[in-house]
Design a protein around this motif. Structure first.
Motif, PDB file in Angstrom:
ATOM      1  N   UNK A  34      -5.348   4.567   0.003  1.00  0.00           N
ATOM      2  CA  UNK A  34      -5.295   5.983   0.343  1.00  0.00           C
ATOM      3  C   UNK A  34      -3.869   6.267   0.804  1.00  0.00           C
ATOM      4  N   UNK A  35      -3.183   7.148   0.097  1.00  0.00           N
ATOM      5  CA  UNK A  35      -1.788   7.475   0.394  1.00  0.00           C
ATOM      6  C   UNK A  35      -0.918   6.219   0.518  1.00  0.00           C
ATOM      7  N   UNK A  36      -1.183   5.242  -0.336  1.00  0.00           N
ATOM      8  CA  UNK A  36      -0.399   4.012  -0.360  1.00  0.00           C
ATOM      9  C   UNK A  36      -0.814   2.958   0.646  1.00  0.00           C
ATOM     10  N   UNK A  37      -1.799   3.256   1.478  1.00  0.00           N
ATOM     11  CA  UNK A  37      -2.265   2.301   2.492  1.00  0.00           C
ATOM     12  C   UNK A  37      -3.557   1.643   2.004  1.00  0.00           C
ATOM     13  N   UNK A  38      -3.617   0.316   2.054  1.00  0.00           N
ATOM     14  CA  UNK A  38      -4.799  -0.425   1.618  1.00  0.00           C
ATOM     15  C   UNK A  38      -5.957  -0.139   2.562  1.00  0.00           C
ATOM     16  N   UNK A  98      -3.241   0.600  10.489  1.00  0.00           N
ATOM     17  CA  UNK A  98      -1.777   0.597  10.627  1.00  0.00           C
ATOM     18  C   UNK A  98      -1.085   0.730   9.271  1.00  0.00           C
ATOM     19  N   UNK A  99       0.142   1.213   9.307  1.00  0.00           N
ATOM     20  CA  UNK A  99       0.940   1.298   8.092  1.00  0.00           C
ATOM     21  C   UNK A  99       1.268  -0.115   7.625  1.00  0.00           C
ATOM     22  N   UNK A 100       1.403  -0.307   6.317  1.00  0.00           N
ATOM     23  CA  UNK A 100       1.759  -1.646   5.828  1.00  0.00           C
ATOM     24  C   UNK A 100       3.160  -2.031   6.286  1.00  0.00           C
ATOM     25  N   UNK A 101       3.360  -3.328   6.501  1.00  0.00           N
ATOM     26  CA  UNK A 101       4.669  -3.822   6.913  1.00  0.00           C
ATOM     27  C   UNK A 101       5.659  -3.681   5.774  1.00  0.00           C
TER      28      UNK A 101
END
Length: 141
Positions: A34-38, A98-101
């Motif tokens: 979703x919006x680039x977040x797994x 959390x946002x991906x690292x």
């Protein structure tokens, strides 16, 4: 049994109200973003979403199960037909995760210039030292 592309497309369409939903083939199954977040996976035509507190509040009593052997438990979503619930559930899950690292950039390979060594040839390579000595006898400078 792996998931069918028709099922993956349908499930992702049901979540579109939460943002930009995409999927990626991973190990024979599909990762969902979703919006680039797994946010979860689709395995064996079943949707597994990462566990969050917000998700538990929106979907009380949701069954938990690991998507594959050795994985942490995820929410096992069986009611994918409710567009509004799915959109709210995925949006809340997205907000809490959390946002991906950031991946570290690879350092470029540096070209090392050849320089004269300060180590005497006789200590690092005795055979080379012998050749240098022979050359100096044959070709005096």
């Amino acid at each position: 049994m792996s998931s069918t592309l028709d099922y993956v497309d349908y499930v992702c369409d049901q979540m579109r109200g939460a943002g930009e939903i995409s999927y990626k083939k991973m190990f024979g199954e599909y990762g969902v973003y979703c919006n680039g977040k797994f946010i979860g996976v689709i395995c064996d035509n079943q949707l597994y979403i990462k566990k969050t507190e917000a998700g538990a509040l929106l979907y009380p009593g949701c069954e938990e199960a690991p998507p594959y052997e050795g994985a942490k438990p995820h929410f096992l979503i069986d009611k994918v037909d409710d567009y509004d619930l799915m959109s709210r559930f995925i949006a809340a899950t997205y907000q809490e995760l959390p946002m991906p690292r950031q991946k570290k950039k690879k350092r470029p390979i540096r070209n090392v210039e050849m320089t004269e060594s300060k180590i005497p040839i006789s200590t690092c390579c005795p055979q080379e030292a012998a050749l240098v000595k022979v050359r100096s006898l044959i070709f005096p400078t």
